[in-house]
Scaffold this active site. Structure first.
Site, PDB file in Angstrom:
ATOM      1  N   GLU A 298      -2.098  -4.392   4.260  1.00 23.93           N
ATOM      2  CA  GLU A 298      -0.808  -5.046   4.031  1.00 23.93           C
ATOM      3  C   GLU A 298      -0.905  -6.540   4.300  1.00 23.93           C
ATOM      4  OE1 GLU A 298       1.970  -5.305   2.823  1.00 23.93           O
ATOM      5  OE2 GLU A 298       3.352  -3.657   3.228  1.00 23.93           O
ATOM      6  N   ASP A 299      -0.021  -7.299   3.673  1.00 25.85           N
ATOM      7  CA  ASP A 299       0.035  -8.726   3.961  1.00 25.85           C
ATOM      8  C   ASP A 299       0.756  -9.006   5.274  1.00 25.85           C
ATOM      9  OD1 ASP A 299       2.477  -7.875   2.912  1.00 25.85           O
ATOM     10  OD2 ASP A 299       2.690  -9.519   1.488  1.00 25.85           O
TER      11      ASP A 299
ATOM     12  N   ASP B 209       6.951  -6.829   8.997  1.00 28.01           N
ATOM     13  CA  ASP B 209       8.100  -7.610   9.460  1.00 28.01           C
ATOM     14  C   ASP B 209       9.003  -6.687  10.291  1.00 28.01           C
ATOM     15  OD1 ASP B 209      10.064  -9.599   9.652  1.00 28.01           O
ATOM     16  OD2 ASP B 209      10.793  -9.329   7.626  1.00 28.01           O
TER      17      ASP B 209
ATOM     18  N   PHE C 262       9.699 -17.852   7.556  1.00 31.15           N
ATOM     19  CA  PHE C 262       9.291 -17.366   6.237  1.00 31.15           C
ATOM     20  C   PHE C 262       7.985 -18.045   5.830  1.00 31.15           C
ATOM     21  CE2 PHE C 262       9.147 -16.828   1.686  1.00 31.15           C
ATOM     22  CZ  PHE C 262       9.479 -15.493   1.585  1.00 31.15           C
TER      23      PHE C 262
ATOM     24  N   ARG D 110       1.442 -17.812  -4.114  1.00 32.48           N
ATOM     25  CA  ARG D 110       0.463 -16.811  -3.679  1.00 32.48           C
ATOM     26  C   ARG D 110      -0.946 -17.402  -3.630  1.00 32.48           C
ATOM     27  NH1 ARG D 110       3.000 -11.741  -3.856  1.00 32.48           N
ATOM     28  NH2 ARG D 110       4.569 -11.458  -5.447  1.00 32.48           N
TER      29      ARG D 110
HETATM   30  P1  IMP Z   1       9.453  -4.959   6.365  1.00 36.20           P
HETATM   31  O1  IMP Z   1       9.929  -3.647   5.812  1.00 36.20           O
HETATM   32  O2  IMP Z   1      10.604  -5.746   6.934  1.00 36.20           O
HETATM   33  O3  IMP Z   1       8.352  -4.808   7.396  1.00 36.20           O
HETATM   34  O4  IMP Z   1       8.985  -5.796   5.132  1.00 36.20           O
HETATM   35  C1  IMP Z   1       7.702  -6.157   4.886  1.00 36.20           C
HETATM   36  C2  IMP Z   1       7.621  -6.860   3.535  1.00 36.20           C
HETATM   37  O5  IMP Z   1       8.557  -7.938   3.459  1.00 36.20           O
HETATM   38  C3  IMP Z   1       6.269  -7.471   3.340  1.00 36.20           C
HETATM   39  O6  IMP Z   1       5.363  -6.570   2.738  1.00 36.20           O
HETATM   40  C4  IMP Z   1       6.573  -8.678   2.476  1.00 36.20           C
HETATM   41  O7  IMP Z   1       6.555  -8.299   1.112  1.00 36.20           O
HETATM   42  C5  IMP Z   1       7.972  -9.074   2.845  1.00 36.20           C
HETATM   43  N1  IMP Z   1       8.000 -10.222   3.792  1.00 36.20           N
HETATM   44  C6  IMP Z   1       8.390 -10.191   5.084  1.00 36.20           C
HETATM   45  N2  IMP Z   1       8.303 -11.406   5.659  1.00 36.20           N
HETATM   46  C7  IMP Z   1       7.813 -12.229   4.696  1.00 36.20           C
HETATM   47  C8  IMP Z   1       7.483 -13.654   4.694  1.00 36.20           C
HETATM   48  O8  IMP Z   1       7.610 -14.402   5.685  1.00 36.20           O
HETATM   49  N3  IMP Z   1       6.999 -14.139   3.517  1.00 36.20           N
HETATM   50  C9  IMP Z   1       6.834 -13.369   2.403  1.00 36.20           C
HETATM   51  N4  IMP Z   1       7.129 -12.047   2.374  1.00 36.20           N
HETATM   52  C10 IMP Z   1       7.622 -11.477   3.502  1.00 36.20           C
HETATM   53 MG    MG Z   2       4.413  -6.708   0.813  1.00 41.06          MG
END
Ligand code: IMP
Ligand code: MG
Length: 184
Positions: free
Chosen positions: A108-109, A112, A161, A174
């Site tokens: 995963e990237d 959050d 962000f 990206r």
């Molecule tokens: P979660 O369900 O809140 O953990 O969401 C995770 C997803 O939100 C990641 O896979 C990203 O696609 C997106 N995301 C969360 N924070 C960022 C950020 O700071 N920049 C870009 N994408 C983000």
């Molecule tokens: Mg993602």
């Protein structure tokens, strides 16, 4: 920070600053690859790249690993309630591989709130993998709404962000070689 990093930063008025330079990313991804290679010795794990955000990380990670492994791709979209992720994910593109009895590493990237990864884990568990772990480049641990942790993570970052190295703002940025913070 490399000259290239600095050059991009000064030319783009929307990027506030560099949070993680391309040098730091390179070093940390090498370490993660070495760690995975130790932990999965004599295994052939499947690296599951979560599109689109993780494609750059996957490309570097796979080349830093010395154990045999396969790669596969999955695209998911999270349903959003307002601006927050609800964690309910829809599969836009499923895996080609059968992961039953396989060692799976989700790449995963960023984690959050943790809702997306929690949902994804329970979804893939139903396919009865031998093991399943999460390797995330970034972790915004202060934002977590559950007790999901990444088994491997590159960097814990503050609640800002971020863009670059696969992560987008409106599908752009990206391609940045570093992780940057957008101007507020
Ligand atoms: P979660 O369900 O809140 O953990 O969401 C995770 C997803 O939100 C990641 O896979 C990203 O696609 C997106 N995301 C969360 N924070 C960022 C950020 O700071 N920049 C870009 N994408 C983000
Ligand atoms: Mg993602």
């Amino acid at each position: 920070m490399t000259y290239d990093d600095q050059d991009i930063l000064t030319k783009d008025p929307l990027i506030d600053r560099i949070l993680i330079s391309s040098d730091e990313l390179g070093r940390r991804v090498q370490q993660l690859g070495a760690e995975l290679s130790r932990d999965y010795v004599d295994r052939t794990p499947i690296l599951v790249c979560i599109l689109k955000g993780a494609y750059v990380f996957l490309a570097d990670l796979t080349r830093s690993m010395s154990v045999h492994h396969e790669v596969d791709f999955m695209a998911i979209s999270s349903y959003h309630g307002g601006t927050e992720s609800t964690g309910v994910v829809k599969i836009e593109k499923d895996l080609k591989s059968n992961i039953t009895d396989r060692d799976v590493i989700i790449v995963e990237d960023i984690v959050d709130t943790g809702l997306t990864i929690e949902h994804l884990l329970s979804l893939l568990q139903t396919r009865n993998p031998r093991s399943i772990r999460v390797c995330s480049l970034l972790d915004k641990s202060s934002r977590r709404l559950n007790d999901v942790t990444a088994d491997y993570r590159g960097f814990d970052i503050p609640d800002e962000f971020v863009i670059g190295y696969g992560l987008d703002y409106d599908e752009k940025y990206r391609n940045l070689p570093f992780i940057g913070v957008m101007k507020p």
